[in-house]
Every structure is written in structure tokens, then in C-alpha cells.
Design an enzyme around this catalytic site. Structure first.
Site, PDB file in Angstrom:
ATOM      1  CB  CYS A   1      -2.619 -18.806  17.830  1.00 52.93           C
ATOM      2  SG  CYS A   1      -3.943 -17.593  17.811  1.00 52.93           S
TER       3      CYS A   1
ATOM      4  CB  CYS B   1      -6.805 -16.503  21.927  1.00 54.02           C
ATOM      5  SG  CYS B   1      -6.234 -16.051  20.277  1.00 54.02           S
TER       6      CYS B   1
ATOM      7  CG  HIS C   1       4.287  -1.416   2.274  1.00 56.21           C
ATOM      8  ND1 HIS C   1       2.997  -1.822   2.018  1.00 56.21           N
ATOM      9  CD2 HIS C   1       4.670  -2.085   3.378  1.00 56.21           C
ATOM     10  CE1 HIS C   1       2.628  -2.711   2.928  1.00 56.21           C
ATOM     11  NE2 HIS C   1       3.627  -2.885   3.769  1.00 56.21           N
TER      12      HIS C   1
ATOM     13  CB  CYS D   1      -3.820 -19.339  21.592  1.00 56.21           C
ATOM     14  SG  CYS D   1      -5.292 -19.734  20.600  1.00 56.21           S
TER      15      CYS D   1
ATOM     16  CG  HIS E   1      -0.415  -0.103   2.523  1.00 55.58           C
ATOM     17  ND1 HIS E   1       0.442   0.852   3.017  1.00 55.58           N
ATOM     18  CD2 HIS E   1      -0.554  -1.027   3.510  1.00 55.58           C
ATOM     19  CE1 HIS E   1       0.778   0.543   4.254  1.00 55.58           C
ATOM     20  NE2 HIS E   1       0.211  -0.608   4.572  1.00 55.58           N
TER      21      HIS E   1
ATOM     22  CE  LYS F   1      -1.984  -7.196   6.995  1.00 53.87           C
ATOM     23  NZ  LYS F   1      -1.790  -8.606   7.044  1.00 53.87           N
TER      24      LYS F   1
ATOM     25  CE  LYS G   1       0.520   2.024  10.882  1.00 56.96           C
ATOM     26  NZ  LYS G   1       0.930   0.785  11.549  1.00 56.96           N
TER      27      LYS G   1
ATOM     28  CG  HIS H   1      -8.457 -18.921  18.030  1.00 56.82           C
ATOM     29  ND1 HIS H   1      -7.151 -18.507  17.885  1.00 56.82           N
ATOM     30  CD2 HIS H   1      -8.767 -19.621  16.921  1.00 56.82           C
ATOM     31  CE1 HIS H   1      -6.688 -18.968  16.739  1.00 56.82           C
ATOM     32  NE2 HIS H   1      -7.642 -19.637  16.123  1.00 56.82           N
TER      33      HIS H   1
END
Ligand SMILES: [Zn+2]
Length: 524
Positions: free
Chosen positions: A133, A155, A24, A130, A21, A308, A305, A158
Site C-alpha cells: 500500500c 495488511c 450523496h 504496508c 450514489h 459504491k 448501508k 494485501h
């Protein structure tokens, strides 16, 4: 080899799973403008960029996409990240990938050195894990449970309870470097810039430093720890080392000595890694710390900010397809004070394109060259007598070069462009006041016309050189049209810091056609 002083600049390496984006692209353009300025000034310059490709998240997305992690990152590097550099015209000297063999070999040399010197030890790591994860969760991803899990830590992804688990880890003894780091910030106040970033870092380190867990054993997509291949290196340690491995750390001492230390340009969200962990690692390895760490601000769109995950994520080619890469580079470098947050808006971009690039600079160049064609058959005239107006232009040009160069030294790219634009404004005012079209009607004022058009054309010569680090397409077009390639050589070989020396353009030089620099944008 250029005889100038070394200038080695790095960008953060792109996290390969991200979608490119304008945030970068902004970092890349800033680094590119700084290095083009230094390179063209004769400094021994090197610009490094690249990609960060290890870690569990990349392994997961690769698997989800039915690819091996290497196939996955190869694909992203070739289809997303290298094309980004072309879109915005980045002249990087090297592109390192953390999956490069050279990087992996040299990382192992570095880590082994730290291990042998006693800076790495083994210990039990205890944390909240987790199962969903398959990782220990950082504080930022741990939340209070609700409903049936009320009173438990869950988490954030999750929403399920976390388990307190232990794992054997290798730790870097970072706590031992607290005082050395504080001394560094004190002795070299410019080490972390801007000052707001420096103050945050000093406050953080002053509270005391924990040792850093540098290995993971729950997945294998990473660089194996040389003495214990059941662990891979923590991705941040792996990523930071790219700045040293790319220039030959451990294998090519001549190249490493020539380049190191680097100046780092980073987003302020990753400043702490670069201003705390990285210099501590270098101290432990007995290497010089970086030349400096500059944290730039965030790009804001509608006050948020750029990222993505937000609808505000804008692909750079959405801008360059309409306005071109020069306008992209110019806009972000001019409109935002480098180091501070700045807002992007399409309206502001379009307004600056029209007012500053098309009308201010592009129009000036085409008008002056058209008058040289019309009144002097396309040959740069010999100036006769410089009057106060000409001397004022000469002073403006030489002062602007000094001011711009000083601004680049302190990473104030916006100030450098503002300084150069004083020449654009001065020349436009000069043409308006001198009215060469009126002088041309009076044969008795032929000498005066020659002086005015020489002055304007020589001013364009200086502008082409000074703007070449930013307007990488328009400046060479102007240079070609000025006909100076034959007498002065390539634009890229023009020493930038002496661009203000008056009279470099030779009278008698035949000017050529100027391609349109900033065409009219049709409203979409
Ligand atoms: Zn989870």
C-alpha cells in the site's frame, strides 16, 4: 445584500474517486432544501459544496488510468460530480475543489498560523507500514495473519506482514483542546445534533485526545507544508479547511466575517472529524467554532448501508429518469426522518409518488384550476362570505407555515413537509365537502361557489410558495398557472415565512394552463 440573519450551510465535499450514489444526493438535497427555505425567507444564505481531491488513493487511481492526478480529478468533477448537482436540481452558491488555487493558498495561511502559534510540532511517527500500500495502516486495515503469517499483523488488503517503521511527521497538538471541546459540548448542547451523535462525541473526547498527525511524506499529491515542502498536508485537515477557505479565510476578511460560522451537514460516519478535529483546529486558530454539526443517518437498501462497493449503490438518475427530480427530492425528505437511518425502496417511492404527489397535490391543483376555468372563465373569483369551513382552511394554512418553519430551524425537514401536507389534505377534504360542482348547478349559490374556489385557489398559492424549496420544478409551474407572477412577482421572491398571510392572491387574476405536475408513470 439580504438584511436577514446569516445562514451559511455546507455539505461534506465529495471524495472525487467515489461514484455518485443516492447517499450523496440525499445529503445534497437536504442541504439544498434547508438553504432554499432560508434564502426565500430573506436570510443572508450561502450553500457550499465541492470536491475532496488530494491523497494517495486518488494519485494511485489517476496513475492506473494513465492520467496526472489533476487531469483525473478534472475529469471526475466535470463528468460525475457537477452533473449530479444538475440531476437533483441543487442551487449551490459555490463549488470548491481542494485543488483550487484559492483553497491551497488559504490552507497554507491557516497552517502557518497554527505553526507560528506553537500548535504544531515535529515528531517521529511509528506505525505498521504496508509496502504494497506504501502507507502506514490504520487499525481498521490491520488483521491477524493466517497460514504462514499466523501470529503476525498483516495488511487487510494485501494479506502480507506489516513492517514497524518510523517516519518524521508534523503533529497538531489536539490533546490540548480536550477540555475546551468538552466545555463547548456542555455549554452548547445543540452544537452536535442529533443527540445520539452528541453523546458519542462527548464519550469519545472524554476518554482523552491524541495529537493528530497532519503530514505525509511518502507521496506528493497534496498541499505542501509551507515550511517543509517535503511533506504534504493530511487530506482530512486539507478537506475540513474548505469550509473556511471557500468564504475567503485569510484573504477576504469582509466575506469571511459576513458568512462564518457555518452550519455543517454531514453523514454520521464523518461526524467525529467535524465535531472534534475541526473545532479544535478553529480554536487553535482563534476563530469561532461552527454554528453546529448535524449528522444525518444512512440510507439503507435491503437493510444495508448504501455504498459504491455494494450492489445496492443506486445512481440518482436511475430514479430521476423515471420519476423526475421533484419526486426524488420529495421522497427522501418526506419518507426519512432527517437524522436517522432510513430505508429506500422502489415500491415505497412509487406508492408515495402516486398517492401524495400525483393524487394528493397534483390532482388538487389541476381540479381547482379546471373549475376556475369552467365556472369563472379562468378568472380568480371574489370571495363573498367566509364561513367556518373557510376560516378553518385559513387557520390550517397559517399554522402549517409556523410549524414548518419551526421544523426547518431544528433540521426536521420531514416534519416541515408533513406540516405543509396538512394543507394539501385539508384542501382535498374541503373540496370534497363543499362540492363546488354541485354549487355550480345552482345560480342562487354563485356567491358560495366564488368563496369556495377563491379559498381553494388561495390555498394553492400558499402551497406553491411553501413547496418551492422542495418541488423546484412543480411549484414554479403551479405559480405560473395561478397567474400570480403579474400581481405578486416571481415565486422565488415570495417571503416564505409570510406565506400563511391570507388573501395575497388577488381576485380578478387570470389563471393559465397548468402543465402536468406529476405524470402517470408507465410500469417498466
Ligand atoms: Zn497493503
Amino acid at each position: 445584500m439580504p438584511e436577514g440573519r446569516p445562514f451559511y450551510l455546507t455539505t461534506p465535499i465529495f471524495y472525487v474517486n467515489d461514484v455518485p450514489h443516492i447517499g450523496h444526493a440525499y445529503t445534497e438535497v437536504a442541504a439544498d432544501v434547508l438553504t432554499r427555505w432560508h434564502r426565500q425567507s430573506g436570510d443572508d444564505t450561502w450553500l457550499l459544496t465541492g470536491t475532496d481531491e488530494h491523497g494517495q488513493k486518488i494519485l494511485r487511481t489517476a496513475t492506473a488510468n494513465g492520467a496526472s492526478p489533476k487531469e483525473w480529478t478534472d475529469r471526475l468533477v466535470e463528468t460525475a460530480w457537477k452533473p449530479l448537482l444538475e440531476t437533483i436540481d441543487i442551487a449551490n452558491d459555490d463549488f470548491i475543489r481542494t485543488t483550487d488555487e484559492r483553497h491551497e493558498r488559504r490552507v497554507k495561511l491557516f497552517i502557518e498560523k497554527l505553526h507560528e502559534a506553537g500548535h504544531i510540532y515535529e515528531a517521529e511517527f511509528e506505525g505498521l507500514y504496508c509496502v504494497g500500500c506504501e502507507e502506514f495502516k490504520p487499525q481498521s486495515e490491520i488483521v491477524e495473519g493466517t497460514g504462514q503469517y499466523a501470529g503476525q499483523k498483516v495488511c487487510a488488503i494485501h494479506g502480507r506482514p506489516l513492517e514497524l517503521m518510523q517516519e518524521k511527521n508534523y503533529f497538531f497538538r489536539m490533546s490540548a483542546f480536550q477540555q475546551q471541546l468538552l466545555d463547548l459540548y456542555k455549554e452548547r448542547p445543540e452544537f452536535v445534533q442529533p443527540e445520539s451523535a452528541r453523546n458519542e462525541v462527548v464519550a469519545f473526547v472524554s476518554q482523552g485526545l491524541n495529537d493528530l498527525s497532519i503530514s505525509r511524506s511518502s507521496f506528493d499529491w497534496g498541499i505542501p507544508i509551507p515550511w517543509d515542502p517535503s511533506h504534504v498536508l493530511y487530506v482530512w485537515v486539507d478537506a475540513l479547511l474548505n469550509y473556511a477557505t471557500a468564504i475567503g479565510y485569510g484573504e477576504d476578511d469582509a466575506e469571511f466575517t459576513r458568512r462564518w460560522p457555518a452550519q455543517h451537514i454531514v453523514g454520521k460516519d464523518i461526524l467525529r472529524f467535524h465535531a472534534v478535529i475541526w473545532p479544535a483546529m478553529l480554536m487553535a486558530a482563534g476563530l469561532p467554532v461552527p454554528a453546529g454539526v448535524f449528522g444525518h443517518g444512512w440510507l439503507l437498501v435491503g437493510g444495508e448501508k448504501m455504498s459504491k462497493s455494494k450492489l445496492t449503490g443506486i445512481a440518482p438518475n436511475e430514479i430521476t429518469d423515471t420519476f423526475g427530480s421533484d419526486a426524488f427530492r420529495y421522497y427522501f425528505m418526506r419518507a426519512i426522518s432527517f437524522g436517522q437511518d432510513g430505508s429506500f425502496s422502489w415500491e415505497d417511492l412509487a406508492a408515495r409518488y402516486q398517492a401524495e404527489l400525483a393524487n394528493g397535490f397534483g390532482n388538487l391543483a389541476s381540479r381547482v384550476l379546471a373549475m376556475v376555468k369552467r365556472y369563472f372563465d379562468g378568472v380568480v373569483p371574489q370571495p363573498v362570505v367566509d364561513e367556518a369551513a373557510e376560516l378553518a382552511i385559513q387557520t390550517t394554512v397559517s399554522a402549517a407555515v409556523l410549524e414548518a418553519d419551526a421544523a426547518i430551524e431544528r433540521f426536521a425537514i420531514h416534519d416541515a413537509l408533513a406540516a405543509v401536507w396538512k394543507i394539501v389534505d385539508a384542501l382535498n377534504g374541503y373540496i370534497t365537502e363543499q362540492e363546488p360542482w354541485a354549487l355550480a348547478k345552482d345560480q342562487a349559490r354563485r356567491d358560495r361557489l366564488a368563496t369556495v374556489l377563491y379559498t381553494a385557489t388561495e390555498g394553492l398559492r400558499a402551497l406553491a410558495v411553501l413547496l418551492s424549496p422542495v418541488l423546484t420544478k412543480a411549484a414554479p409551474k403551479l405559480w405560473a398557472a395561478l397567474g400570480v407572477e403579474d400581481s405578486l412577482g416571481e415565486l422565488s421572491a415570495q417571503p416564505l415565512r409570510s406565506a400563511g398571510e391570507w388573501g395575497q392572491l388577488k381576485p380578478g387574476t387570470a389563471v393559465g394552463e397548468l402543465e402536468p405536475l406529476f405524470p402517470r408513470i408507465e410500469a417498466a
